[in-house]
Scaffold this active site. Sequence first.
Site, PDB file in Angstrom:
ATOM      1  N   ASP A   1     -19.673   5.000  43.976  1.00 54.67           N
ATOM      2  CA  ASP A   1     -20.398   3.943  43.258  1.00 54.67           C
ATOM      3  C   ASP A   1     -21.571   4.546  42.495  1.00 54.67           C
ATOM      4  OD1 ASP A   1     -22.068   1.662  42.604  1.00 54.67           O
ATOM      5  OD2 ASP A   1     -20.976   0.534  44.132  1.00 54.67           O
TER       6      ASP A   1
ATOM      7  N   CYS B   1     -20.399  -7.448  44.393  1.00 55.30           N
ATOM      8  CA  CYS B   1     -21.570  -6.896  43.710  1.00 55.30           C
ATOM      9  C   CYS B   1     -22.810  -7.721  44.053  1.00 55.30           C
ATOM     10  CB  CYS B   1     -21.307  -6.812  42.210  1.00 55.30           C
ATOM     11  SG  CYS B   1     -22.575  -5.909  41.290  1.00 55.30           S
TER      12      CYS B   1
ATOM     13  N   HIS C   1     -17.698   1.758  41.864  1.00 53.08           N
ATOM     14  CA  HIS C   1     -18.149   0.371  41.880  1.00 53.08           C
ATOM     15  C   HIS C   1     -17.121  -0.541  41.211  1.00 53.08           C
ATOM     16  CE1 HIS C   1     -21.336  -2.663  42.140  1.00 53.08           C
ATOM     17  NE2 HIS C   1     -20.923  -3.092  40.958  1.00 53.08           N
TER      18      HIS C   1
END
Length: 223
Positions: A165, A118, A192
């Site tokens: 995502d 991330c 995600h």
Amino acid sequence: MSGERMRLTAADGFEFDGYVARPAGTPRAGVVILPEIFGVNSHIRSVADRYAGWGYLAIAPSVFDRVEPGLDLGYGDDDVRKGQALMKLIDWNDAVKDIEAAGAFAAQAGKVGIVGFCWGGTAAWVTAGRGTGFACAVSYYGNAIPTVIEPTPRIPMMLHWGERDHLVSKEKMMEPGRAAPEVAVHFYATGHGFNCDQRDLYHAESAALAQQRTLNFLGEHLA
């Protein structure tokens, strides 16, 4: 297997924490684990421990220490909001200095790679283009990469994307690969955060495949 805390010093003299996990025997290479917006929490520490189990000297630097020392968040809504606010305060040049300091420590094991998740996935891309001392880098769902594409990586790099995502469109996910065609890009039929086994976002099949690809990639470039 469990690691230990240590202090690192960046090139500008800033001191910050790192979590180090050491392999049982002689390390095969070094790897810097870059965290999500939640800091070096239990999940990131467990990732470092796993890499140590695979023979790497693994270090997860507390790259949020310049704005919030000791950041260790969970995954509730308040944690997400706090992490999102803090990441906006981090200067990329400072982040690269801290990541390089972690890399210098890991270099005692030989070549060093980066694996980031991330925010850390975006930081892996930024460091691959601006930093020194690394042999390769891997990014998991670095959704902000399209905002920091230049300079492109100067070292071998692999990107993992969950094609559903919710933080970045599929079109945006394509941009880094277009800007740097030599980068290996993989898409997974999930969203995600699919590598984090502490969240509902976890997708075991995608995580396992991405992990194997990452280990193969590190084995190739850190040998």
